[in-house]
Design a protein around this motif. Structure first.
Motif, short mmCIF file in Angstrom:
data_model
loop_
_atom_site.label_atom_id
_atom_site.label_comp_id
_atom_site.label_asym_id
_atom_site.label_seq_id
_atom_site.Cartn_x
_atom_site.Cartn_y
_atom_site.Cartn_z
N TYR A 127 13.44 4.87 -8.64
CA TYR A 127 12.82 3.88 -9.53
C TYR A 127 11.97 2.90 -8.71
O TYR A 127 12.21 2.70 -7.52
N ASP A 128 11.00 2.29 -9.37
CA ASP A 128 10.16 1.29 -8.71
C ASP A 128 10.75 -0.12 -8.80
O ASP A 128 10.42 -0.99 -8.00
N GLN A 156 6.62 6.15 3.47
CA GLN A 156 6.50 6.03 2.01
C GLN A 156 5.91 4.68 1.62
O GLN A 156 5.30 4.54 0.56
N VAL A 157 6.12 3.68 2.47
CA VAL A 157 5.51 2.37 2.28
C VAL A 157 4.94 1.91 3.62
O VAL A 157 5.34 2.41 4.68
N GLU A 227 1.14 -4.26 -2.62
CA GLU A 227 0.92 -2.82 -2.80
C GLU A 227 1.40 -2.07 -1.57
O GLU A 227 1.40 -2.59 -0.45
N ASN A 228 1.83 -0.81 -1.78
CA ASN A 228 2.35 0.02 -0.69
C ASN A 228 3.43 -0.71 0.10
O ASN A 228 3.45 -0.66 1.34
N CYS A 230 7.72 -2.22 0.13
CA CYS A 230 9.07 -2.30 -0.43
C CYS A 230 9.48 -3.75 -0.33
O CYS A 230 9.50 -4.33 0.76
N LEU A 251 4.56 -7.09 -8.36
CA LEU A 251 4.69 -5.66 -8.11
C LEU A 251 3.35 -4.96 -8.21
O LEU A 251 2.66 -5.03 -9.23
N SER A 254 2.25 1.80 -5.88
CA SER A 254 2.90 2.44 -4.73
C SER A 254 3.89 1.50 -4.06
O SER A 254 4.11 1.56 -2.85
N SER A 255 4.47 0.62 -4.85
CA SER A 255 5.45 -0.34 -4.32
C SER A 255 6.78 -0.21 -5.03
O SER A 255 6.89 0.43 -6.08
N LYS A 256 7.77 -0.83 -4.43
CA LYS A 256 9.13 -0.78 -4.96
C LYS A 256 9.74 -2.16 -4.81
O LYS A 256 9.56 -2.82 -3.78
N SER A 288 12.36 2.41 -17.59
CA SER A 288 11.57 2.60 -16.38
C SER A 288 12.10 1.82 -15.18
O SER A 288 11.50 1.83 -14.11
#
Length: 317
Positions: A127-128, A156-157, A227-228, A230, A251, A254-256, A288
């Motif tokens: 999940y984001d 991934q980030v 962006e990009n 965590c 948020l 491509s971020s979490k 989501s």
């Protein structure tokens, strides 16, 4: 009393009892009974009424030992607590199929150790936006940082952002010595400590200097889109409603975002002002995102600490 279960192989017996019999000492420290291994038999001075509980516990422990699965006193404590609540189903699979997150700077493997921790790590991977809520000591922040470091290492980030509200400092912040960073760093120590354990002090310091990792008070998040990255918000129960809304809207693609906190423990003057308590109600039915709730079963403390807390609770009651 001798239990029905038996254990035969020397290596299995060694895994069962642990280093210096520490695994078996848990029974004395937590349950107040003595357990030992004599030959292939499990012997205890526990009363007969405890037999069903001990039979269930040692069925799991012996199975783990005979399948060459290492475990320690913390794991034994968790199994005992599960047995007390008749929740041992699936525990063997939990230990057998441990999903390693990463190897820390000391060469130690980090992996989820309880059912809720396993669900939490999987949620972070899938999940984001993830909320990890529950009592202190459940591994919420630690596992969030470990999973974030893994994502950074795997590309991934491109950036890690760790933040928390500095409500503890209050208005006294201006009276503390040093520049702003020196003023707030003491309140961010738990985040530094987690990174030092995962990456080592030198690597962490280098990534901080390069801006790949950022540790900052929540106020620094205003006006940014991440962006990009965590992003971990720790101690979220101390955010105001406005701060939580501000943070969530940072948020980017491509971020979490991982938000951790204990809704029952806030340093705000009015508990009803907590942004975490509000957001959990507002977003609870959104598919989501994922909300993982930890409970007391996930808090595995030294048995002596457990007894100390019980005495305090009785005294306060």
């Amino acid at each position: 009393m001798t239990l029905n279960q038996q254990i035969h192989h020397a290596e299995s017996i060694s895994r069962l009892v642990g280093v210096q019999d520490r695994n078996l000492m848990v029974f004395k420290q937590y349950l107040g009974i003595h357990v030992s291994v004599r030959g292939s038999e499990i012997v205890t001075d526990a009363p007969e009424k405890m037999r069903p509980l001990l039979e269930a516990i040692f069925t799991v422990l012996i199975k783990l030992a005979e399948h060459q699965i290492q475990f320690n006193e913390r794991d034994v404590m968790y199994i005992v607590k599960l047995a007390e609540k008749d929740q041992l189903e699936g525990v063997f699979e939990l230990f057998k199929y441990r999903e390693k997150i990463l190897i820390n700077d000391q060469g130690k493997s980090i992996y989820p150790k309880t059912f809720n921790q396993k669900e939490y790590v999987r949620a972070i991977e899938n999940y984001d936006l993830i909320f990890g809520v529950g009592p202190a000591g459940t591994g919420k922040t630690y596992l969030a940082v470990a999973t974030a470091v893994k994502a950074l290492k795997q590309g991934q980030v491109r950036k890690l952002v760790l933040t928390r509200p500095v409500v503890e400092a209050g208005e006294s912040l201006g009276f503390l010595p040093g520049d702003l960073k020196e003023k707030v760093d003491p309140y961010l120590v738990p985040l530094y400590d987690a990174l030092y354990e995962m990456l080592g002090v030198q690597t962490t310091s280098s990534l901080l200097e390069k801006g790949v990792i950022e540790i900052a008070p929540l106020a620094y998040m205003r006006g940014r889109t991440l962006e990009n990255a965590c992003v971990i918000l720790d101690e979220a129960q101390n955010t105001t409603k406005a701060q939580m809304k501000m943070f969530l809207t940072r948020l980017g693609f491509s971020s979490k975002m991982i938000i951790t906190g204990d809704p029952s423990q806030t340093d705000l003057k009015n508990r009803n002002d907590s942004g975490l308590n509000q957001v959990l109600k507002i977003l609870q039915d959104l598919e989501s995102l994922k909300i993982v709730v930890f409970d007391k079963l996930d808090v595995i403390r030294h048995p002596l600490v457990q007894h100390i807390l019980e005495r305090y609770e009785k005294n306060e009651g």
